[in-house]
Write a protein that holds these residues in place. Structure first.
Motif, short mmCIF file in Angstrom:
data_model
loop_
_atom_site.label_atom_id
_atom_site.label_comp_id
_atom_site.label_asym_id
_atom_site.label_seq_id
_atom_site.Cartn_x
_atom_site.Cartn_y
_atom_site.Cartn_z
N THR A 187 -12.59 1.55 -0.46
CA THR A 187 -11.38 2.08 -1.10
C THR A 187 -11.14 1.39 -2.44
O THR A 187 -10.79 2.04 -3.44
CB THR A 187 -10.16 1.89 -0.19
OG1 THR A 187 -10.38 2.59 1.03
CG2 THR A 187 -8.89 2.42 -0.84
N ALA A 193 -6.42 -2.89 -1.86
CA ALA A 193 -7.58 -2.66 -0.99
C ALA A 193 -8.54 -3.84 -1.03
O ALA A 193 -9.11 -4.22 -0.01
CB ALA A 193 -8.30 -1.38 -1.42
N ARG A 195 -3.55 -0.12 -6.68
CA ARG A 195 -4.01 0.34 -5.36
C ARG A 195 -5.38 -0.27 -5.04
O ARG A 195 -5.65 -0.67 -3.89
CB ARG A 195 -4.09 1.87 -5.33
CG ARG A 195 -4.53 2.44 -3.98
CD ARG A 195 -3.52 2.15 -2.91
NE ARG A 195 -4.02 2.58 -1.60
CZ ARG A 195 -4.74 1.82 -0.78
NH1 ARG A 195 -5.04 0.56 -1.12
NH2 ARG A 195 -5.15 2.27 0.38
N LYS A 244 -13.43 2.83 -5.01
CA LYS A 244 -13.00 4.18 -5.41
C LYS A 244 -11.94 4.11 -6.52
O LYS A 244 -12.08 4.76 -7.57
CB LYS A 244 -12.43 4.93 -4.21
CG LYS A 244 -11.75 6.26 -4.55
CD LYS A 244 -11.13 6.88 -3.31
CE LYS A 244 -10.43 8.19 -3.65
NZ LYS A 244 -9.26 8.00 -4.55
N ASP A 248 -10.97 -3.98 2.05
CA ASP A 248 -11.38 -2.57 2.20
C ASP A 248 -12.15 -2.21 0.93
O ASP A 248 -11.63 -1.55 0.03
CB ASP A 248 -10.15 -1.69 2.38
CG ASP A 248 -10.48 -0.21 2.54
OD1 ASP A 248 -11.69 0.13 2.53
OD2 ASP A 248 -9.54 0.60 2.66
N GLU A 285 0.96 3.97 -3.08
CA GLU A 285 0.58 5.37 -2.86
C GLU A 285 1.71 6.32 -3.25
O GLU A 285 1.46 7.42 -3.76
CB GLU A 285 0.15 5.57 -1.41
CG GLU A 285 -1.18 4.88 -1.12
CD GLU A 285 -1.64 5.04 0.31
OE1 GLU A 285 -0.82 5.45 1.16
OE2 GLU A 285 -2.83 4.76 0.58
N LYS A 323 0.82 -1.20 0.00
CA LYS A 323 0.00 0.00 0.00
C LYS A 323 0.86 1.26 0.00
O LYS A 323 0.61 2.20 -0.77
CB LYS A 323 -0.92 -0.01 1.21
CG LYS A 323 -1.73 1.26 1.41
CD LYS A 323 -2.56 1.15 2.69
CE LYS A 323 -3.26 2.47 3.01
NZ LYS A 323 -4.02 2.38 4.27
#
Length: 474
Positions: free
Chosen positions: A325, A317, A313, A328, A322, A297, A293
């Motif tokens: 996220t 997630a 990414r 998204k 997650d 990022e 992660k």
């Protein structure tokens, strides 16, 4: 029962099959570097006669043949090419030139027919053998490819009349024979062919990359690194040297050395988003989600608009469960590139985990659209079908899900995620022993796939229910 695939998606999913996990780099590079024609390539005057002539004498006529072919006047195109060859014996045989256009149109059978005719009409010309060898190798018919490259090599040795074509033949013969040797793990032979190729074409980055892989397999690690460095010097798009070597150590299951090289790669190229993302995916493969992660990022800070970065990414997630996220980043990637399979496929898998009815319906629609788009012979077909099966299962259409997964399993094409989905269905039906066997196998053989945490939890649950105190795979 199942096969390993790129279960953690990339923005540009691989389009070539991989014989096995540990051999994937060698085979993929060999496929793209054999030196011959590639299906769906852009057809230009250069691709048709560029290896034979250096002037523009035939530009107008070749352009006319290309235009006729694009208008489906295949006989007219062939007549033009036959006339060009009759006037200038330096150009390739008409059948070879026609094959170039057939392959660009993804018409392999038609290409083969013209290549066979070229061999009949021009038996001393090596090029038809080379193209057929390339095609057979791409289809993993290694023995046939080997015989064709051997024949092409023999013909090339006595080929005269066009020094430009002869040099091209020599390069392609060595590239093809090296690819066969690499596929067979005959590293000494591959090294000999690659050395001959590099002598003929010292500025070819692909040749140096492949030499690096072969030297690694021969235990010449430092020389391999030097080859990767030379490839990078010749082509800035070549794999970063430390990263290329890290992949090979990882395949050899020398993970500590691979990790050291990954760290060196990041240090050597701290502003290269592609290197950062490759490192992030490596850490994800080791189940180190925090480090994966962090590096992903950092890559997105370097290239905020990068499609690959968003997908990686999102994948991290998703593995971490997650889902907001993941949604998204996959949604951003899908909006940026609606035709990208990895983005749409991953987004469907994340949306179906939502409690929102509309989101789950969108997942169904996206999964069905991908199956409709990626039909037979598509490299994405199995993944698309697998996703649709899971989406159907999650929305309560279990019978439809079972039919799809049963079909995939019969073809021995289950992905690692698909194996988990099958186990989940079997568990729901009460076939817990079968489910456990599948989970034991996939968890023992695959260090990381997107649903591995779910598979681990399910296996632990099944063992607990049967009173098995043995620990589950990690």
């Amino acid at each position: 029962m199942f096969r390993s695939t790129a279960d953690v998606p990339s923005a540009t999913p691989p389009t070539t099959p991989r014989p096995n996990r540990g051999f994937r780099v060698v085979w993929a590079l060999a496929l793209v570097c054999v030196g011959g024609l590639t299906a769906r390539a852009q057809v230009t005057v250069q691709t048709i006669i560029g290896r034979a002539v250096t002037d523009d004498t035939h530009t107008a006529d070749v352009t006319s043949a290309i235009n006729r072919f694009s208008q489906r006047d295949f006989d007219g195109a062939r007549v033009v090419l036959e006339r060009i060859r009759s006037e200038d014996p330096k150009v390739p045989p008409p059948g070879v030139m026609m094959a170039t256009m057939w392959l660009a149109a993804n018409q392999g059978a038609a290409a083969r027919r013209d290549l066979e005719m070229a061999i009949k009409d021009f038996p001393e010309d090596p090029e038809a053998y080379l193209v057929l060898g390339d095609l057979d190798f791409q289809e993993r018919r290694v023995t046939e490819a080997d015989l064709l490259f051997e024949r092409a090599t023999a013909l090339t040795s006595r080929f005269e009349g066009n020094a430009k074509r002869k040099r091209d033949f020599e390069i392609r013969c060595n590239a093809g024979s090296a690819a066969v040797a690499e596929a067979r793990k005959e590293w000494d032979k591959a090294q000999k062919n690659l050395a001959a190729w590099i002598q003929l074409d010292p500025d070819n980055a692909s040749a140096h990359q492949r030499m690096g892989i072969v030297r690694f397999q021969l235990g010449q690690e430092q020389e391999a690194l030097a080859d990767f460095q030379e490839a990078r010097k010749l082509d800035e798009k070549a794999v970063q040297p430390e990263l290329a070597l890290a992949r090979l150590y990882d395949d050899a299951k020398k993970r500590d050395t691979a990790k050291t090289l990954i760290e060196q790669a990041i240090k050597a190229a701290p502003n290269d988003a592609a290197v950062m993302l490759a490192a992030s995916q490596w850490y994800l493969g080791q189940n180190d989600l925090e480090q994966a992660k962090k590096i992903a990022e950092d890559a997105l800070k370097i290239d905020p608009k990068g499609l690959e970065g968003k997908i990686v990414r999102g994948a991290i997630a998703r593995v971490a469960r997650d889902y907001p996220t993941a949604e998204k980043f996959f949604n951003e990637a899908h909006v940026q590139s609606p035709g990208n399979f990895a983005a749409s496929n991953s987004l469907a898998l994340v949306l179906v985990e939502s409690d929102d009815k509309d989101a789950r319906q969108r997942a169904v629609e996206m999964a069905e659209a991908n199956v409709a788009m990626y039909r037979e012979n598509s490299p994405q077909q199995v993944n698309a079908l697998t996703t649709l099966a899971w989406v159907y299962y999650k929305v309560g259409r279990r019978e439809d899900a079972e039919k799809i997964l049963d079909q995939i399993a019969r073809n021995n094409a289950l992905t690692s995620d698909g194996a988990y989905y099958v186990a989940k269905l079997l568990s729901d039906r009460g076939e817990k022993d079968r489910a456990r066997k599948i989970l034991d196998d996939v968890l023992a053989n695959e260090p990381m796939f997107a649903t591995r945490p779910d598979a681990t939890d399910l296996l632990a649950k099944l063992k607990k229910e049967t009173g098995d105190s043995g620990s589950s795979s990690n």
